[in-house]
Design a protein around this motif. Structure first.
Motif, PDB file in Angstrom:
ATOM      1  N   GLY A 106      -4.252 -14.505  -3.813  1.00  0.00           N
ATOM      2  CA  GLY A 106      -4.484 -13.796  -5.073  1.00  0.00           C
ATOM      3  C   GLY A 106      -4.224 -12.313  -4.933  1.00  0.00           C
ATOM      4  O   GLY A 106      -4.172 -11.776  -3.829  1.00  0.00           O
ATOM      5  N   HIS A 107      -4.061 -11.668  -6.087  1.00  0.00           N
ATOM      6  CA  HIS A 107      -3.784 -10.231  -6.073  1.00  0.00           C
ATOM      7  C   HIS A 107      -3.994  -9.681  -7.471  1.00  0.00           C
ATOM      8  O   HIS A 107      -3.725 -10.340  -8.462  1.00  0.00           O
ATOM      9  CB  HIS A 107      -2.340  -9.957  -5.637  1.00  0.00           C
ATOM     10  CG  HIS A 107      -2.149  -8.559  -5.168  1.00  0.00           C
ATOM     11  ND1 HIS A 107      -1.877  -7.536  -6.032  1.00  0.00           N
ATOM     12  CD2 HIS A 107      -2.249  -8.012  -3.938  1.00  0.00           C
ATOM     13  CE1 HIS A 107      -1.787  -6.404  -5.342  1.00  0.00           C
ATOM     14  NE2 HIS A 107      -2.003  -6.658  -4.068  1.00  0.00           N
ATOM     15  N   VAL A 145      -0.723  -9.958   1.374  1.00  0.00           N
ATOM     16  CA  VAL A 145      -0.401  -9.304   2.655  1.00  0.00           C
ATOM     17  C   VAL A 145      -1.378  -9.703   3.756  1.00  0.00           C
ATOM     18  O   VAL A 145      -1.006  -9.752   4.932  1.00  0.00           O
ATOM     19  CB  VAL A 145      -0.397  -7.764   2.488  1.00  0.00           C
ATOM     20  CG1 VAL A 145      -1.812  -7.241   2.207  1.00  0.00           C
ATOM     21  CG2 VAL A 145       0.220  -7.087   3.694  1.00  0.00           C
ATOM     22  N   LYS A 157     -13.918 -18.077  -1.967  1.00  0.00           N
ATOM     23  CA  LYS A 157     -12.547 -17.802  -2.385  1.00  0.00           C
ATOM     24  C   LYS A 157     -11.636 -18.019  -1.194  1.00  0.00           C
ATOM     25  O   LYS A 157     -12.034 -17.801  -0.051  1.00  0.00           O
ATOM     26  CB  LYS A 157     -12.423 -16.341  -2.850  1.00  0.00           C
ATOM     27  CG  LYS A 157     -13.070 -16.059  -4.215  1.00  0.00           C
ATOM     28  CD  LYS A 157     -12.771 -14.632  -4.635  1.00  0.00           C
ATOM     29  CE  LYS A 157     -13.435 -14.272  -5.940  1.00  0.00           C
ATOM     30  NZ  LYS A 157     -12.785 -14.807  -7.128  1.00  0.00           N
ATOM     31  N   MET A 217      -9.470 -16.781   1.113  1.00  0.00           N
ATOM     32  CA  MET A 217      -9.155 -15.414   1.534  1.00  0.00           C
ATOM     33  C   MET A 217      -7.668 -15.295   1.865  1.00  0.00           C
ATOM     34  O   MET A 217      -7.072 -16.215   2.417  1.00  0.00           O
ATOM     35  CB  MET A 217      -9.996 -15.025   2.755  1.00  0.00           C
ATOM     36  CG  MET A 217     -11.497 -15.093   2.496  1.00  0.00           C
ATOM     37  SD  MET A 217     -11.975 -14.384   0.905  1.00  0.00           S
ATOM     38  CE  MET A 217     -12.108 -12.690   1.334  1.00  0.00           C
ATOM     39  N   HIS A 221     -10.686  -6.544  -0.302  1.00  0.00           N
ATOM     40  CA  HIS A 221      -9.556  -5.615  -0.128  1.00  0.00           C
ATOM     41  C   HIS A 221      -9.021  -5.762   1.296  1.00  0.00           C
ATOM     42  O   HIS A 221      -8.673  -6.861   1.695  1.00  0.00           O
ATOM     43  CB  HIS A 221     -10.044  -4.201  -0.469  1.00  0.00           C
ATOM     44  CG  HIS A 221      -9.001  -3.133  -0.583  1.00  0.00           C
ATOM     45  ND1 HIS A 221      -7.661  -3.372  -0.670  1.00  0.00           N
ATOM     46  CD2 HIS A 221      -9.147  -1.773  -0.653  1.00  0.00           C
ATOM     47  CE1 HIS A 221      -7.011  -2.222  -0.771  1.00  0.00           C
ATOM     48  NE2 HIS A 221      -7.882  -1.238  -0.764  1.00  0.00           N
ATOM     49  N   PHE A 270      -5.121  -2.189   9.434  1.00  0.00           N
ATOM     50  CA  PHE A 270      -4.680  -1.973   8.048  1.00  0.00           C
ATOM     51  C   PHE A 270      -4.817  -0.483   7.707  1.00  0.00           C
ATOM     52  O   PHE A 270      -3.914   0.148   7.163  1.00  0.00           O
ATOM     53  CB  PHE A 270      -5.533  -2.837   7.099  1.00  0.00           C
ATOM     54  CG  PHE A 270      -5.000  -2.994   5.700  1.00  0.00           C
ATOM     55  CD1 PHE A 270      -4.357  -1.962   5.030  1.00  0.00           C
ATOM     56  CD2 PHE A 270      -5.156  -4.199   5.013  1.00  0.00           C
ATOM     57  CE1 PHE A 270      -3.884  -2.119   3.725  1.00  0.00           C
ATOM     58  CE2 PHE A 270      -4.682  -4.371   3.725  1.00  0.00           C
ATOM     59  CZ  PHE A 270      -4.044  -3.331   3.084  1.00  0.00           C
ATOM     60  N   ARG A 329      -2.144   2.200   6.474  1.00  0.00           N
ATOM     61  CA  ARG A 329      -2.308   2.778   5.133  1.00  0.00           C
ATOM     62  C   ARG A 329      -2.543   4.279   5.128  1.00  0.00           C
ATOM     63  O   ARG A 329      -2.356   4.935   4.095  1.00  0.00           O
ATOM     64  CB  ARG A 329      -3.491   2.071   4.436  1.00  0.00           C
ATOM     65  CG  ARG A 329      -3.749   2.398   2.980  1.00  0.00           C
ATOM     66  CD  ARG A 329      -2.528   2.278   2.053  1.00  0.00           C
ATOM     67  NE  ARG A 329      -1.844   1.008   2.061  1.00  0.00           N
ATOM     68  CZ  ARG A 329      -2.159  -0.043   1.301  1.00  0.00           C
ATOM     69  NH1 ARG A 329      -3.180   0.033   0.489  1.00  0.00           N
ATOM     70  NH2 ARG A 329      -1.484  -1.173   1.379  1.00  0.00           N
TER      71      ARG A 329
END
Ligand code: SDX
Length: 374
Positions: free
Chosen positions: A258-259, A315, A253, A255, A217, A337, A341
């Motif tokens: 993807g989403h 993002v 993966k 980094m 995340h 972040f 947020r």
């Protein structure tokens, strides 16, 4: 969106909810806050205007914005005992652990009042100061108090670094706006889950910080830079890492790619990629990680494995390059972040509480043993 289905505003036991805050179309790569396209907000708005828009539903009038800004200044101070809490934690503690633990205890100094809007402004103001003070403690630097003559972003940078410049302020506004909300992502769903039990608002937001920390995340922005540095140290051969990411056995993966929802370009990634070029030029920085990121993106976007799975930069792919150019330490990227947020979490929490949503109680499909005698 047609209103054809009506869901419990607080998930109830469906695992989905209705909300009037953020709209995403994953196939078309559309993101809107309260109906405004993210591209316009990133270009024309300020972070405090977007905070107001998300939480109270409309762009603030000049008077409303002036009052909001004055309240953010009024509430920016932190109790001196917060310094002792920060100093009680080892300086090597990950900043997300520091932020979540100290945030949860702020109710000790600032108990909730019966004015939810006042509590919200206070939380926004103090969270910014907590992030800055945790940075100063981590670096072993003196704490800088809020300056009542500065706006939210300028004051944040001043409390962090003791100074600020126009290019950094402008980039920070844009980055915080781009991170401000994103519908029912992992950390926002956590905030709704915890908030639905009517837990204290600081504890509720601390839960969001913890969920955001994970590398799948918000923690991805830190993992992206660590990946780019590993590629650079390994001679800069991006195709080797793309190949590794295609091999499930590797467990690796790519980094920042993807989403869960975007099966097209993440509109925020497009904006941040442009901003990265602009900020590095403005600050006269030549960061090889940016070149490696662009090469990696190019190779992945032409690779059948990624194309077939509709994996595009998200993002987090470019944001770390800007944070590093702004002298934010790598393990602080996810805290940035969280700072962005926070208004999104608050807006979703306020929506849930204002609609008296029921406690979240997702159900399960039981697949365990049938009844048996002990
Ligand atoms: C954020 O939800 C939000 O809105 C989150 C967020 C927000 O603003 O709140 O947008 C912020 O969290 C962005 C995501 C940051 N995370 C990363 O960049 C970490 C790397 N990405 C992956 O871990 C992954 O893409 C996720 C976690 C983001 C999404 O996971 P999914 O939904 O399980 O991925 P998927 O179903 O789309 O995967 C499809 C296939 C799978 O392979 P197959 O089983 O089909 O063979 O693609 C593979 C996945 O294994 N895959 C990847 C990959 N992402 C998915 N393979 C290699 N590298 C990747 N990055």
């Amino acid at each position: 969106q047609s209103g054809a289905i009506t869901l419990d505003p607080g998930y109830g036991n469906t695992g989905s909810c209705q909300s009037a805050i953020t709209f995403i179309d994953g196939e078309k790569g559309i993101l809107r806050y309260r109906g405004y396209p993210i591209e316009e907000l990133a270009e024309k708005s300020t972070f405090d205007e977007v905070m107001y828009l998300l939480i109270w539903g409309d762009k603030p009038s000049a008077d409303q914005l002036a009052k909001f800004r004055a309240q953010l200044v009024e509430h920016a101070g932190l109790d001196e005992r917060v310094k002792k809490h920060l100093e009680a934690l080892p300086a090597t503690t990950h900043p997300m652990a520091v932020i979540s633990s100290v945030l949860a205890t702020l109710s000790a100094y600032y108990p909730s009042t019966d004015d939810r809007d006042e509590d919200i402004v206070r939380l926004l103001a103090k969270f910014k100061s907590l992030v800055a003070w945790s940075y100063r403690r981590k670096k072993g630097l003196d704490y800088i108090n809020p300056d009542p003559n500065l706006g939210y972003v300028e004051d944040f940078l001043n409390m962090m670094f003791g100074s600020y410049d126009e290019a950094t302020v402008s980039a920070m506004h844009q980055l915080l706006i781009l991170h401000a909300d994103h519908e029912q992502n992992c950390s926002t769903s956590t905030v709704r889950m915890v908030g639905s039990s009517h837990a204290d608002v600081y504890a509720t937001m601390a839960a969001g910080v913890c969920a955001l920390w994970g590398p799948l995340h918000g923690g991805a922005n830190q993992a992206v830079i660590e990946m780019l540095e590993a590629i650079q140290d390994d001679g800069g051969d991006v195709s080797k890492y793309v190949t590794m990411a295609k091999d499930k056995e590797s467990g690796f993966k790519l980094m920042g790619f993807g989403h869960r929802v975007y099966k097209n370009f993440d509109p925020r990634a497009r904006i941040i990629k442009k901003a990265a070029d602009k900020v590095l030029d403005a600050l006269g920085i030549d960061d090889p990680s940016l070149d490696i990121a662009k090469q990696l993106e190019q190779v992945a976007l032409e690779d059948e494995f990624f194309v077939a799975r509709k994996l595009y930069p998200n993002v987090d792919f470019y944001s770390g390059i800007i944070y590093r150019a702004l002298n934010i330490p790598t393990d602080f990227f996810t805290v940035m972040f969280a700072l962005g947020r926070m208004p999104g979490w608050i807006s979703q929490w306020r929506e849930l509480r204002d609609e008296n949503a029921r406690i979240h109680r997702p159900r399960q499909v039981y697949i365990g043993p049938k009844q048996r005698s002990f």
